[in-house]
Write a protein that holds these residues in place. Structure first.
Motif, PDB file in Angstrom:
ATOM      1  N   PHE A  37      42.232  55.921  53.206  1.00 62.85           N
ATOM      2  CA  PHE A  37      41.099  54.673  53.085  1.00 62.85           C
ATOM      3  C   PHE A  37      40.600  54.054  54.347  1.00 62.85           C
ATOM      4  CE2 PHE A  37      45.336  53.116  52.529  1.00 62.85           C
ATOM      5  CZ  PHE A  37      45.245  52.307  53.465  1.00 62.85           C
ATOM      6  N   ASN A  38      39.716  52.874  54.189  1.00 64.45           N
ATOM      7  CA  ASN A  38      39.549  52.767  55.757  1.00 64.45           C
ATOM      8  C   ASN A  38      38.979  51.019  55.789  1.00 64.45           C
ATOM      9  OD1 ASN A  38      36.826  51.684  54.557  1.00 64.45           O
ATOM     10  ND2 ASN A  38      35.685  53.570  54.926  1.00 64.45           N
ATOM     11  N   VAL A  39      38.510  50.859  57.147  1.00 62.91           N
ATOM     12  CA  VAL A  39      38.769  48.836  57.458  1.00 62.91           C
ATOM     13  C   VAL A  39      37.573  48.051  56.217  1.00 62.91           C
ATOM     14  CG1 VAL A  39      38.806  46.838  58.337  1.00 62.91           C
ATOM     15  CG2 VAL A  39      39.791  49.005  59.499  1.00 62.91           C
ATOM     16  N   ALA A  40      36.891  49.252  55.894  1.00 58.62           N
ATOM     17  CA  ALA A  40      36.336  48.612  54.785  1.00 58.62           C
ATOM     18  C   ALA A  40      36.922  48.454  53.189  1.00 58.62           C
ATOM     19  CB  ALA A  40      34.710  49.412  54.964  1.00 58.62           C
ATOM     20  N   ASP A  41      37.522  49.494  53.166  1.00 61.64           N
ATOM     21  CA  ASP A  41      38.067  49.617  51.585  1.00 61.64           C
ATOM     22  C   ASP A  41      38.752  48.437  51.780  1.00 61.64           C
ATOM     23  OD1 ASP A  41      36.530  51.874  51.151  1.00 61.64           O
ATOM     24  OD2 ASP A  41      38.033  53.190  52.064  1.00 61.64           O
ATOM     25  N   ILE A  42      39.717  48.395  52.863  1.00 65.02           N
ATOM     26  CA  ILE A  42      40.821  47.001  52.345  1.00 65.02           C
ATOM     27  C   ILE A  42      39.776  45.556  52.314  1.00 65.02           C
ATOM     28  CG2 ILE A  42      42.447  45.577  53.559  1.00 65.02           C
ATOM     29  CD1 ILE A  42      43.115  48.494  55.223  1.00 65.02           C
ATOM     30  N   ALA A  43      38.902  46.105  53.232  1.00 62.75           N
ATOM     31  CA  ALA A  43      37.588  44.369  52.408  1.00 62.75           C
ATOM     32  C   ALA A  43      37.156  44.578  50.977  1.00 62.75           C
ATOM     33  CB  ALA A  43      37.056  43.988  53.680  1.00 62.75           C
ATOM     34  N   ILE A  44      36.996  45.310  51.261  1.00 63.41           N
ATOM     35  CA  ILE A  44      35.943  45.247  49.795  1.00 63.41           C
ATOM     36  C   ILE A  44      37.482  44.446  48.568  1.00 63.41           C
ATOM     37  CG2 ILE A  44      35.364  46.270  47.789  1.00 63.41           C
ATOM     38  CD1 ILE A  44      33.654  48.331  50.030  1.00 63.41           C
ATOM     39  N   PHE A  45      38.451  45.271  48.702  1.00 59.95           N
ATOM     40  CA  PHE A  45      39.784  44.919  47.447  1.00 59.95           C
ATOM     41  C   PHE A  45      39.936  43.816  47.745  1.00 59.95           C
ATOM     42  CE2 PHE A  45      44.212  44.626  46.367  1.00 59.95           C
ATOM     43  CZ  PHE A  45      43.896  45.272  45.016  1.00 59.95           C
ATOM     44  N   ALA A  46      40.165  43.821  49.181  1.00 62.36           N
ATOM     45  CA  ALA A  46      40.595  41.577  49.503  1.00 62.36           C
ATOM     46  C   ALA A  46      39.953  40.738  49.251  1.00 62.36           C
ATOM     47  CB  ALA A  46      40.838  41.290  50.961  1.00 62.36           C
ATOM     48  N   GLY A  47      38.239  40.631  49.372  1.00 63.28           N
ATOM     49  CA  GLY A  47      37.468  40.276  48.698  1.00 63.28           C
ATOM     50  C   GLY A  47      37.372  40.035  46.604  1.00 63.28           C
ATOM     51  N   ALA A  48      37.528  41.311  46.637  1.00 65.29           N
ATOM     52  CA  ALA A  48      36.961  41.369  44.878  1.00 65.29           C
ATOM     53  C   ALA A  48      38.318  40.588  44.437  1.00 65.29           C
ATOM     54  CB  ALA A  48      37.420  42.451  44.277  1.00 65.29           C
ATOM     55  N   ILE A  49      39.683  40.996  45.170  1.00 64.79           N
ATOM     56  CA  ILE A  49      40.477  40.092  44.653  1.00 64.79           C
ATOM     57  C   ILE A  49      40.970  38.850  44.671  1.00 64.79           C
ATOM     58  CG2 ILE A  49      43.317  39.207  44.384  1.00 64.79           C
ATOM     59  CD1 ILE A  49      42.949  42.176  42.809  1.00 64.79           C
ATOM     60  N   GLY A  50      40.208  37.950  45.856  1.00 65.78           N
ATOM     61  CA  GLY A  50      39.445  37.335  46.597  1.00 65.78           C
ATOM     62  C   GLY A  50      39.011  35.677  45.827  1.00 65.78           C
ATOM     63  N   LEU A  51      37.914  36.659  45.247  1.00 69.81           N
ATOM     64  CA  LEU A  51      36.739  36.780  44.464  1.00 69.81           C
ATOM     65  C   LEU A  51      36.917  35.831  43.214  1.00 69.81           C
ATOM     66  CD1 LEU A  51      33.709  37.599  46.165  1.00 69.81           C
ATOM     67  CD2 LEU A  51      34.015  35.466  45.468  1.00 69.81           C
ATOM     68  N   VAL A  52      38.604  36.210  42.713  1.00 69.98           N
ATOM     69  CA  VAL A  52      38.514  36.385  41.212  1.00 69.98           C
ATOM     70  C   VAL A  52      39.950  35.354  40.965  1.00 69.98           C
ATOM     71  CG1 VAL A  52      40.529  37.077  39.789  1.00 69.98           C
ATOM     72  CG2 VAL A  52      38.739  38.315  40.563  1.00 69.98           C
TER      73      VAL A  52
END
Length: 158
Positions: free
Chosen positions: A132-147
């Motif tokens: 994976f990459n930094v973008a994948d980590i950010a996407i995952f964390a961002g989606a969880i945060g929006l929940v």
């Protein structure tokens, strides 16, 4: 919205700098594998033409443009959602993470035809085959945060 823009810009820049440094600067694209702290952290080159874990990676050219359109559509959806019902600062940071990561992966698809994944982590006798990459980590964390930190009104219209 300034928070979203700053976080998205920072994530985007960090993603692109790390990809360039590891893939091109450290020549991971030709070496294939660099052991940093095995088995906990290795750099393993993976050109992902699909979505997470290589799903939908067939028919690369069509998939590439569909995934670019989907990512840009998600970014647009999140921006419209933020305008209509803005969350608190944690939600804004989460949105910035998601947007910056999505745009980082879009740039990869435009430039390379695939997303450059390179982080590989394993632990405790379990060998993780995925990168994976930094973008994948950010996407995952961002989606969880929006929940966890949705819009202030909780989706209710005044």
């Amino acid at each position: 919205m300034k928070i979203v823009a700053w976080v998205a810009t920072l994530v985007f820049a960090l993603d692109q700098v790390t990809k360039w440094a590891v893939v091109h600067g450290m020549s991971l694209d030709t070496r294939g594998l660099i052991e940093i702290w095995p088995p906990f952290l290795t750099f393993r080159m993976a050109w992902n033409t699909g979505i997470n874990f290589g799903l939908f990676s067939g028919r690369e050219d069509m998939t590439r443009w569909v995934l670019i359109a989907v990512a840009l559509g998600i970014v647009l959806f999140v921006l419209v959602w933020l305008r209509r019902d803005p969350p608190g600062w944690k939600g804004l940071v989460s949105a910035g993470l998601l947007i910056g990561g999505a745009l980082g992966n879009v740039v990869d698809r435009v430039l390379y035809g695939a997303v450059a994944d390179f982080l590989n982590m394993s632990c405790c006798g379990i060998q993780n085959p995925y990168a994976f990459n930094v973008a994948d980590i950010a996407i995952f964390a961002g989606a969880i945060g929006l929940v966890f930190w949705p819009a202030r009104s909780g989706g209710k219209t005044p």
